[in-house]
Design a protein around this motif. Structure first.
Motif, PDB file in Angstrom:
ATOM      1  N   GLY A 217       0.831  -1.193   0.000  1.00 23.49           N
ATOM      2  CA  GLY A 217       0.000   0.000   0.000  1.00 23.49           C
ATOM      3  C   GLY A 217       0.867   1.245   0.000  1.00 23.49           C
ATOM      4  O   GLY A 217       2.002   1.243  -0.479  1.00 23.49           O
TER       5      GLY A 217
ATOM      6  N   ASN B 249       2.510   1.041   6.898  1.00 22.75           N
ATOM      7  CA  ASN B 249       1.428   1.237   5.939  1.00 22.75           C
ATOM      8  C   ASN B 249       0.466   2.309   6.411  1.00 22.75           C
ATOM      9  O   ASN B 249       0.134   2.395   7.588  1.00 22.75           O
ATOM     10  CB  ASN B 249       0.663  -0.083   5.753  1.00 22.75           C
TER      11      ASN B 249
ATOM     12  N   ARG C  19      -8.205   0.681  -3.743  1.00 25.09           N
ATOM     13  CA  ARG C  19      -7.341   0.141  -2.698  1.00 25.09           C
ATOM     14  C   ARG C  19      -6.071  -0.414  -3.324  1.00 25.09           C
ATOM     15  O   ARG C  19      -6.094  -0.975  -4.415  1.00 25.09           O
ATOM     16  CB  ARG C  19      -8.100  -0.951  -1.930  1.00 25.09           C
ATOM     17  N   VAL C  20      -4.953  -0.254  -2.616  1.00 24.24           N
ATOM     18  CA  VAL C  20      -3.657  -0.766  -3.061  1.00 24.24           C
ATOM     19  C   VAL C  20      -3.232  -1.878  -2.119  1.00 24.24           C
ATOM     20  O   VAL C  20      -3.171  -1.679  -0.901  1.00 24.24           O
ATOM     21  CB  VAL C  20      -2.585   0.350  -3.065  1.00 24.24           C
ATOM     22  N   VAL C  21      -2.946  -3.070  -2.671  1.00 23.98           N
ATOM     23  CA  VAL C  21      -2.521  -4.198  -1.839  1.00 23.98           C
ATOM     24  C   VAL C  21      -1.277  -4.857  -2.440  1.00 23.98           C
ATOM     25  O   VAL C  21      -1.024  -4.757  -3.639  1.00 23.98           O
ATOM     26  CB  VAL C  21      -3.632  -5.266  -1.698  1.00 23.98           C
TER      27      VAL C  21
ATOM     28  N   GLY D 109      -4.344  -3.528   2.746  1.00 20.69           N
ATOM     29  CA  GLY D 109      -3.748  -2.477   1.941  1.00 20.69           C
ATOM     30  C   GLY D 109      -4.153  -1.080   2.367  1.00 20.69           C
ATOM     31  O   GLY D 109      -4.575  -0.837   3.501  1.00 20.69           O
ATOM     32  N   THR D 110      -4.020  -0.147   1.451  1.00 17.47           N
ATOM     33  CA  THR D 110      -4.340   1.264   1.698  1.00 17.47           C
ATOM     34  C   THR D 110      -5.539   1.676   0.866  1.00 17.47           C
ATOM     35  O   THR D 110      -5.567   1.456  -0.348  1.00 17.47           O
ATOM     36  CB  THR D 110      -3.149   2.170   1.330  1.00 17.47           C
ATOM     37  N   SER D 111      -6.528   2.281   1.514  1.00 17.07           N
ATOM     38  CA  SER D 111      -7.704   2.790   0.806  1.00 17.07           C
ATOM     39  C   SER D 111      -7.463   4.241   0.399  1.00 17.07           C
ATOM     40  O   SER D 111      -6.980   5.049   1.201  1.00 17.07           O
ATOM     41  CB  SER D 111      -8.946   2.716   1.696  1.00 17.07           C
TER      42      SER D 111
END
Length: 395
Positions: A177, A191, A226-228, A239-241
């Motif tokens: 993320g 993260n 979202r990044v995973v 991950g990161t939203s």
């Protein structure tokens, strides 16, 4: 839930990673979700193909050559999904139902792309199909292969997510993320659970390789992005939203600013000079609205009512530092800020703002740009006319 999952080159870098990607898609489908997949070229295939072009190739031939990386990826993923009992179909330029169309200028034809993406989404629901789509690539109205430029697979995913009315776009990549810092450089980097599109876009334009800046302009309020990490193995969690969406805004700052310019020989080569000048202003409770720098000067914009106090403070710094020569003040400055996620994607956007002002004989005191905004500084007597002109510009 409808999900668009984009797998980056690293996440498809070998057979094991292709299998991991297929497992995550199959699990999401098994859980009752509609999933569309966007695939980048495996590993460093695109770079390899570009490096192999050691001859004079025209744009059309080059696009066809580099497209082979993505064309291979979608075939690999489709086969891996089919082996898991998933009803997958790969899509590439030239295929029936291909969604991403560009115009004669190489720009995305929004109307046609939106129509085709909606049709593909309808097919997903009716036929329970999982489309596996080449990222980065597009097709013009004559059927020629075109490309979406650097970060094009991210753009493909978020754009299709928007026009397919997806609930979420998941960017599967080789980072955990968005991090608080580069874990290869700083200790304790962690993260970030959430980040806004504005924050991430500014980071992206300044070197953070998480999500391509061109993709973020397609992010909508109602669609999650979202990044995973590819090792996470679950498309639906972690991950990161990325929150929010870009909004175009034209803002005239209330009140006037004062422009204080500190000049000095070789000021740009003096380490810490900006800190030495700005800290006393901060200690005195004076907020700096904006900063601009030149080869031999630094300009601070502060609230007009603090002009005299700020001048005194900066003058003390000039007297104490031999590399500095003088400080000057200009009062009654107005600033109009234009903010919007699409600004960096518009060639000539500065001219679009500046030219009409010049035609109206409005003198520009300064123009300061960032990744997503343009700030125009004018004399206060011109503020209303300048605002009216800028409000009429189509961005």
């Amino acid at each position: 839930m409808r999900v668009v999952a984009k797998f980056g080159g690293t996440s498809l870098g070998n057979g094991d990673r292709v299998n991991r990607a297929a497992d995550s898609v199959a699990a999401a489908v098994e859980a009752g979700n509609e999933v569309a997949v966007v695939a980048s070229a495996m590993g460093s295939t695109t770079d390899y193909l570009l490096d192999a072009i050691t001859f004079e190739a025209d744009e059309a031939d080059e696009a066809e050559i580099v497209s082979m990386g993505e064309r291979t990826s979608v075939r690999m993923l489709k086969a891996a999904l089919s082996a898991r009992g998933v009803n997958a179909v790969f899509f590439e330029p030239g295929a029936d139902g291909w969604p991403v169309i560009t115009d004669e200028h190489g720009e995305v034809d929004i109307e046609e792309t939106a129509k085709r993406a909606a049709a593909l989404a309808e097919r997903m629901g009716e036929e329970n199909v999982v489309p596996v789509i080449t990222g980065f690539l597009a097709q013009d109205h004559d059927g020629n292969v075109t490309t979406l430029g650097r970060g094009g697979s991210d753009t493909t995913a978020v754009m299709l997510g928007k026009y397919m009315d997806a609930d979420e776009v998941v960017i599967v990549t080789d980072v955990e993320g968005v991090m608080t810092g580069d874990p290869r450089v700083v200790e304790g980097a962690r993260n970030v659970g959430q980040i806004t599109v504005d924050e991430l876009r500014n980071l992206s334009f300044r070197g953070a390789e998480v999500v391509a800046p061109s993709a973020l302009s397609y992010k909508t309020e109602g669609m999650d992005v979202r990044v995973v990490h590819y090792q996470h193995g679950d498309l639906l969690t972690g991950g990161t939203s990325i929150e929010g969406q870009f909004e175009n805004l034209i803002d005239l700052r209330e009140g006037t600013l004062a422009c204080l310019t500190v000049a000095g020989r070789a000021i740009r080569n003096r380490p810490g000079i900006l800190s030495d000048l700005s800290k006393p202003l901060s200690d005195a409770g004076i907020n700096i609205d904006a900063v601009a720098s030149g080869m031999d000067s630094v300009t601070f914009y502060v609230d007009g009512e603090h002009a005299e106090k700020a001048e005194t403070i900066l003058h003390d710094s000039v007297i104490a530092e031999e590399t500095l020569s003088s400080v000057t003040v200009e009062d009654d400055v107005a600033v109009i800020r234009v903010t919007g996620g699409e600004l960096p994607n518009q060639p000539g956007v500065i001219r679009k703002i500046v030219d009409p002002l010049a035609d109206a004989h409005i003198n520009l005191l300064d123009v300061i740009t960032s990744a997503t905004s343009v700030a125009v500084f004018v004399n206060d007597e011109d503020r209303e006319q300048a605002l009216e002109i800028i409000q009429k510009i189509e961005f």
